[in-house]
Design a protein around this motif. Structure first.
Motif, mmCIF file in Angstrom:
data_model
loop_
_atom_site.group_PDB
_atom_site.id
_atom_site.type_symbol
_atom_site.label_atom_id
_atom_site.label_comp_id
_atom_site.label_asym_id
_atom_site.label_seq_id
_atom_site.Cartn_x
_atom_site.Cartn_y
_atom_site.Cartn_z
ATOM 1 N N GLU A 91 9.387 -2.902 6.922
ATOM 2 C CA GLU A 91 9.098 -1.711 6.541
ATOM 3 C C GLU A 91 8.413 -1.649 5.039
ATOM 4 N N GLY A 92 8.862 -2.761 4.385
ATOM 5 C CA GLY A 92 8.747 -2.697 3.005
ATOM 6 C C GLY A 92 9.842 -2.075 2.263
ATOM 7 N N SER A 94 9.716 -0.552 -1.021
ATOM 8 C CA SER A 94 9.253 0.562 -1.675
ATOM 9 C C SER A 94 8.234 0.789 -1.144
ATOM 10 N N ARG A 95 7.807 2.360 -1.058
ATOM 11 C CA ARG A 95 6.615 2.762 -0.147
ATOM 12 C C ARG A 95 5.919 3.720 -1.327
ATOM 13 N N TRP A 96 6.384 3.918 -2.443
ATOM 14 C CA TRP A 96 5.579 5.176 -3.363
ATOM 15 C C TRP A 96 6.063 4.901 -4.823
ATOM 16 N N PRO A 113 4.989 -2.577 1.623
ATOM 17 C CA PRO A 113 4.588 -2.151 2.813
ATOM 18 C C PRO A 113 3.155 -2.096 3.043
ATOM 19 N N ARG A 114 2.906 -1.732 4.449
ATOM 20 C CA ARG A 114 1.629 -1.681 4.895
ATOM 21 C C ARG A 114 0.707 -0.721 3.890
ATOM 22 N N ARG A 115 1.489 0.212 3.535
ATOM 23 C CA ARG A 115 0.721 1.209 2.637
ATOM 24 C C ARG A 115 1.601 1.894 1.782
ATOM 25 N N PHE A 116 1.203 1.439 0.216
ATOM 26 C CA PHE A 116 1.860 2.003 -0.686
ATOM 27 C C PHE A 116 1.180 2.958 -1.635
#
Length: 266
Positions: A91-92, A94-96, A113-116
């Motif tokens: 999932e990563g 850190s995401r943001w 992640p797949r989207r940050f």
């Protein structure tokens, strides 16, 4: 991973990553100064992964030094064109990132992640992927910069696509479409910039720059050593010896000539 290959030699970059974990632990109060000094000294004396592993094993840094060989080996694999070791799934970590009249950083050892998602308002952010692992073969870095700036740093070999929109602002397009290595992850930089900017640049790490500098220095030294090798030094020594012999012969001849002149004067 460390336990699987404890005999592998550690690099300067590996030791620097362990030192960074120790500095963070000191700042968070997990280590006192005496423990920090002791472990830091052991870090810079370590020669293998097996020696590095115990130093941060009890610190909450993604398994401490146990993750070092995976990162280091994946970087070596990336240098040879094989990126599979850095695409780890999950999932990563850190995401943001958010900066409102302030700043944020995502750098060092982390999993993108797949989207940050990132947002900067009257502030700035840095998203550094040079030492990062990737949750998927394609990751999206979404940047919203309003009267602020966000900088995305990617390692050489990564495929980059820039899709952002700027209004009285802009997205750096210099790396857009640059071909990546076969099997390398793809980084898509998208988002919106209003009176702000999003920079995208490709850089090697500081440790890699030091390594390349040392290699160039060693190559220059070797080149000088070849140019001034044993045969050249022997030729110089022989020439110097002949010059001294000639000087002695000349001095001896001059001395004999003066002795004859003195006898003739008598």
């Amino acid at each position: 991973m460390t336990d699987d290959a404890p005999e592998l030699r550690a690099s300067d970059a590996d030791r620097e990553r362990v030192a960074e974990v120790l500095r963070d632990a000191l700042a968070e109060g997990r280590l006192d100064m005496a423990e920090f000094d002791e472990r830091l000294d052991a870090t810079y004396k370590a020669r293998t992964y097996g020696e590095l592993a115990p130093i941060t094993r009890d610190l909450p840094a993604a398994g401490g030094a146990q993750t070092l060989p995976a990162t280091s080996l994946s970087k070596e694999a990336a240098a040879s064109g094989d990126w599979s070791g850095r695409i780890v799934g999950g999932e990563g970590s850190s995401r943001w990132g958010v900066a409102v009249m302030s700043g944020f950083q995502r750098k060092g050892r982390w999993t993108a992640p797949r989207r940050f998602n990132s947002f900067a308002f009257w502030g700035g952010g840095e998203i550094d992927l040079r030492e990062a692992n990737f949750a998927d073969r394609e990751v999206v870095v979404n940047c919203v910069a309003i009267m602020g700036g966000i900088n995305v740093v990617v390692p050489p070999g990564v495929d980059v696509e820039v899709r952002g929109i700027g209004v009285m602002g802009g997205f750096d397009q210099r790396e857009d479409g640059a071909p990546g290595d076969p099997g390398a992850p793809r980084v898509i930089v998208t988002g919106f910039a209003f009176w702000g900017g999003v920079g995208v640049e490709r850089k090697v790490t500081r440790a890699e720059r030091r390594r390349l500098k040392e290699e160039r220095r060693a190559a220059r030294h070797e080149l000088r050593g070849t140019a001034e090798g044993p045969s050249s030094r022997e030729e110089i020594a022989e020439s110097h010896h002949r010059m001294l012999e000639n000087h002695r012969d000349f001095a001896h001849g001059l001395h004999e000539q003066r002795r004859r002149e003195r006898r003739e004067d008598r």
